[in-house]
Write an enzyme that holds these catalytic residues in place. Structure first.
Site, mmCIF file in Angstrom:
data_model
loop_
_atom_site.group_PDB
_atom_site.id
_atom_site.type_symbol
_atom_site.label_atom_id
_atom_site.label_comp_id
_atom_site.label_asym_id
_atom_site.label_seq_id
_atom_site.Cartn_x
_atom_site.Cartn_y
_atom_site.Cartn_z
ATOM 1 N N ALA A 241 0.813 -1.220 0.000
ATOM 2 C CA ALA A 241 0.000 0.000 0.000
ATOM 3 C C ALA A 241 0.849 1.273 0.000
ATOM 4 O O ALA A 241 0.301 2.370 -0.042
ATOM 5 C CB ALA A 241 -0.921 0.003 1.222
ATOM 6 N N ASP A 242 2.176 1.135 0.004
ATOM 7 C CA ASP A 242 3.037 2.312 0.082
ATOM 8 C C ASP A 242 3.048 3.059 -1.252
ATOM 9 O O ASP A 242 3.410 2.496 -2.296
ATOM 10 C CB ASP A 242 4.458 1.890 0.456
ATOM 11 N N ILE A 243 2.661 4.329 -1.207
ATOM 12 C CA ILE A 243 2.552 5.130 -2.429
ATOM 13 C C ILE A 243 3.913 5.307 -3.098
ATOM 14 O O ILE A 243 4.023 5.291 -4.328
ATOM 15 C CB ILE A 243 1.910 6.501 -2.114
ATOM 16 N N TRP A 283 12.534 2.811 -3.230
ATOM 17 C CA TRP A 283 12.409 4.143 -2.618
ATOM 18 C C TRP A 283 13.593 5.012 -3.034
ATOM 19 O O TRP A 283 13.415 6.171 -3.394
ATOM 20 C CB TRP A 283 12.384 4.030 -1.086
#
Length: 287
Positions: A241-243, A283
């Site tokens: 769910a990490d944008i 990231w």
């Protein structure tokens, strides 16, 4: 003051570590000196500043560690935070044969560095929930500057016992929402009262920790996954769910729209058992 030279297994890209740490305004990073000052606490919870300076290279990593406090205990903490006892070579070898090989070549030797204390990690994750990164850092900085302590210009996160004594309005004055004020203070009260024992977490499985934390109001799976990753260094986590991860996958694979959960699960199969490193390097690719 004591000093000790530490050598670790290559590859280890400390300059990449410092770049990432420098994103947080609370971290005392000097990129030119290739060093960071760590705000650690001894067994009596007294503040101790430990300096870690890189003196080697990616392929011959070596560090000068210095500071006050009990040397053996402080070195153990530094080892834990920077993951110096875990070789990154098996991770690099694994990803050289995957769809993320380009990222792992570009960021070769970048480890997953842990937040300096588990409580500090949990508080930061709760504060950062559903906020853009710039405001999340600002809010965390206000939290630490108001309720933490400073020694020789280095900021230490407040202790749970300090936050447990606050009124919700104390955080509202820093622009915390009412709910976030409640989550931070109520969780700190549980820790201070011994109802939530963070010291036992290193001995528990990911599933056991998830089960304990999601029962607490204001803590969901995303927060727990980040605590497992950056608080405990668990190797196989992939926050679907990490944008940021969704954006990075879209960019890396040239997708027209953000990936679905099913897309992410399919892509990530070949990245196991090192999903946490895939998350970290994705990231890094958009930072």
């Amino acid at each position: 003051m004591w000093k000790e030279t530490v050598s670790v297994s290559p590859p280890y890209h400390f300059d990449r570590v410092l770049e990432r740490l420098s994103l947080d305004p609370l971290h005392a990073v000097d990129l030119e000196k290739r060093e960071v000052k760590l705000p650690l606490r001894n067994e009596e919870k007294q503040p101790c500043i430990i300096t870690v300076q890189a003196t080697g290279t990616v392929d011959h990593p070596e560090f000068l560690v210095s500071g006050h406090g009990e040397q053996k205990a402080m070195l153990k903490e530094v080892n834990r935070i920077f993951r110096w006892e875990e070789s990154l070579q098996p991770v690099m070898d694994h990803f050289s044969k995957t769809s993320l090989s380009v990222l792992f070549k570009e960021h070769r030797g970048t480890p997953i560095v842990l937040d300096f204390q588990l409580y500090h990690c949990l508080m930061k994750c709760i504060i950062h929930q559903q906020l853009n990164l710039a405001f999340a850092y600002r809010l965390t900085e206000r939290f630490v500057h108001t309720f933490g302590e400073q020694q020789d210009g280095i900021w230490f996160y407040p202790l749970p016992e300090t936050i447990a004594k606050l009124d919700y309005n104390d955080l509202r004055e820093l622009q915390f929402s009412m709910r976030k004020s409640e989550y931070v203070i109520d969780t700190s009260r549980m820790i201070a009262a011994g109802e939530l024992n963070l010291d036992e977490f290193p001995l528990l499985s990911d599933e056991e920790i998830m089960g304990k934390l999601v029962k607490i109001r204001g803590i969901g799976p995303w927060t727990v996954q980040n605590v497992l990753l950056f608080g405990l260094g668990r190797p196989n986590l992939f926050p679907l769910a990490d944008i940021g991860i969704q954006r990075a996958i879209k960019h890396h694979f040239g997708l027209q729209t953000k990936p679905s959960k099913e897309d992410m699960l399919t892509l990530s199969k070949e990245w196991q058992p090192y999903l946490s490193y895939a998350s970290m390097y994705l990231w890094r690719s958009i930072e």
